[in-house]
Design an enzyme around this catalytic site. Structure first.
Site, PDB file in Angstrom:
ATOM      1  N   GLU A   1      -1.151  23.880  48.321  1.00 48.73           N
ATOM      2  CA  GLU A   1      -0.863  22.712  47.674  1.00 48.73           C
ATOM      3  C   GLU A   1      -1.042  22.538  46.335  1.00 48.73           C
ATOM      4  O   GLU A   1      -1.198  21.551  45.852  1.00 48.73           O
ATOM      5  CB  GLU A   1      -1.857  21.583  48.332  1.00 48.73           C
TER       6      GLU A   1
HETATM    7  C1  ACM Z   1      -4.811  22.906  53.557  1.00 48.49           C
HETATM    8  O1  ACM Z   1      -5.041  22.507  54.571  1.00 48.49           O
HETATM    9  N1  ACM Z   1      -4.484  22.433  52.436  1.00 48.49           N
HETATM   10  C2  ACM Z   1      -5.548  24.576  53.635  1.00 48.49           C
END
Ligand code: ACM
Length: 523
Positions: free
Chosen positions: A332
């Site tokens: 992310e």
């Molecule tokens: C995640 O759940 N951002 C790895």
């Protein structure tokens, strides 16, 4: 003389009665409700009884075996009031036998077997880890009261027969996010006990995120002095000193669990950016963050100082890490340009390699060039998982829809999130790792891990509520072969585990998908 003869015969008679009683007690090994289910169980007639005078015979290298006997004694001490005498022996004899075979061809084996006859019980394995798993199985075979805090009036019987067992996957893990909410050393040790009881062998600690930096790095002290000050919701946060972290690593090792430390980079770094303005492109520190949004922070990947920072952090962390892997996050990173992300992840993998370790990254890492031996942790993108396999990387499967322990069970769950799915006890169990992503086969899979993110998780009670029973589903999927797994059998076995959780005061979720009433099941 006559009186004493009478006494003699009376004693003999009572003795025979007791002996024949215990001979009559048949315990069906198949009904011992072991989780994860062993590969093969053969049942015999009768039972073995553990009493205060049962010895533990150590067959093999005593320095390796004694700690295992001590571990077993510590587990049973409170409920039995006994401390069994451990002694070195050259062959199996009456009592509990721990047989370390040490076949050098099987140095990494976790296999074990247990053979139980009326007079003795032999746990055999090639490694201490195998014996440890045999001991976990034995603890599950004993009555649930074995976990009680005070002495119990119980006959400590186990069924006779043979168990042969081995794991399906090498990496069997859980993850605890100590960044969103901080958990102290005692809590982490409890989690290590929980995972190791179900034969998981990795605990991944998510040590850094936007809300907190939880591991002391001596060359960058403000990471914790500033970045460790708070957590989600604005509580006081916290961090582990290197000495405390070592205590966690050592405790885990004593339970055959390897700690996998994660420093999440280049996103999820607000706490570090708040501590050190030079890591930001604008040389200004943001405020500490106590919310639960993601994807807004990034290290300034153009600056050389950022790579010096990464090198220092990885160097100090590698020195505290006996395991092969350091997790470098990579998920992310929405605030990092794609080309910058790739450059950064490539360079960071090299830094990890220079410090003698291999890297694990969340599945986005597969958009960069994977160094040989590095691992992709699939959580969201099947496309990334396939990219990893095309680069010959091994995969850890943590599909959010099945293994994320922080997902609510259903819309009424008191804590948890549901952005990936609601995950009831049956859904957590009913999936196959080697069928989940088309094209990804068993040989591509290093193992399975259940991550527990802690945005909504504040106390040990909260951890237990989300972990139990789903942790046992992850354990069985990771350990038990596919052809031996069946929801019907697993859900029935869970009811006996709930008795153990009650004895241990573990706050499990009473899923309506499971019949928790043992008496009803046994009819
Ligand atoms: C995640 O759940 N951002 C790895």
């Amino acid at each position: 003389m006559i009186r004493s003869l009478k006494y003699y015969f009376a004693t003999l008679f009572i003795g025979i009665l007791i002996l024949s009683c215990s001979e009559d007690i048949n315990i069906d090994l198949k009904k011992e409700d072991i989780i994860p289910l062993p590969r093969r169980i053969q049942v015999a007639q009768g039972s073995f009884e553990m009493t205060a005078s049962t010895p533990i015979n150590l067959l093999g290298d005593e320095t390796k075996l004694r700690p295992l006997a001590e571990y077993f004694n510590a587990q049973i001490a409170k409920a039995t009031g006994f401390e069994l005498t451990a002694r070195s022996k050259s062959g199996a004899s009456n009592g509990i036998n721990l047989f370390l075979e040490e076949n050098t061809d099987n140095r990494f084996s976790e296999d074990y077997s247990i053979e139980v006859v009326k007079q003795n019980l032999v746990i055999s394995a090639d490694t201490e880890a195998g014996l440890f798993y045999g001991i976990q199985t034995l603890l599950q075979m004993l009555p649930p009261e074995i976990h009680a805090d005070g002495v119990q009036d119980v006959q400590w019987l186990v069924g006779t027969g043979t168990i042969r067992d081995r794991p399906s996957y090498e990496y069997r893990g859980a993850m605890l996010d100590v960044a969103r909410h901080f958990f102290d050393v005692a809590d982490v040790k409890k989690v290590i006990d929980y995972v190791s009881a179900y034969k998981l062998n990795r605990l991944h600690l998510h040590l850094t995120d936007d809300q907190g930096w939880r591991i002391e790095i001596k060359s960058w002290p403000d990471l914790t002095a500033v970045g460790g000050q708070t957590q989600v919701g604005g509580g006081e946060g916290g961090f582990y000193t290197q000495e405390q972290y070592q205590e966690i690593v050592d405790y885990a090792a004593s339970r055959y669990v390897t700690i996998v430390p994660e420093i999440d980079l280049p996103g999820h770094t607000n706490a570090a950016l708040a501590a050190y303005p030079e890591l930001n492109c604008n040389n200004q520190s943001p405020d500490l963050y106590t919310g639960i949004e993601v994807g807004f922070s990034t290290l300034c990947t153009d600056k050389e100082i950022v790579y010096e920072f990464v090198d220092d952090v990885i160097r100090e962390l590698a020195a505290m890490t006996p395991g092969e892997y350091i997790h470098i996050g990579g998920d992310e990173s929405h605030a990092t340009k794609k080309e910058d992300y790739i450059k950064f992840m490539n360079r960071t993998q090299e830094i990890v390699q220079n410090h003698g370790k291999k890297s694990i990254g969340w599945d986005e890492i597969a958009t960069a060039s994977m160094l040989e031996g590095n691992v992709v942790q699939f959580w969201a993108s099947e496309e990334n998982a396939k990219k990893g396999v095309l680069q010959n990387a091994k995969l850890i499967l943590s599909p959010a829809k099945k293994t994320y322990l922080d997902m609510q069970y259903d819309s009424t769950s008191r804590i948890g999130l549901h952005w990936a799915a609601y995950i009831e006890a049956d859904s957590a169990y009913l999936w196959e790792p080697d069928e989940y992503v088309p094209g990804i086969k068993k040989e591509n899979i290093y193992g399975i891990e259940g991550p527990l993110w802690t945005e909504t998780v504040i106390t040990m009670d909260d951890i237990e509520y989300l972990m139990f029973p789903r942790l046992t589903a992850i354990a069985e999927i990771a350990w038990t072969s596919k052809d031996n797994r069946e929801w019907e059998s697993y859900s029935e076995r869970l009811a006996k585990h709930a008795e153990v959780w009650d004895v241990k005061d573990i706050n499990y979720y009473q899923s309506p998908k499971i019949n928790w009433d043992l008496e009803e099941i046994e009819q």
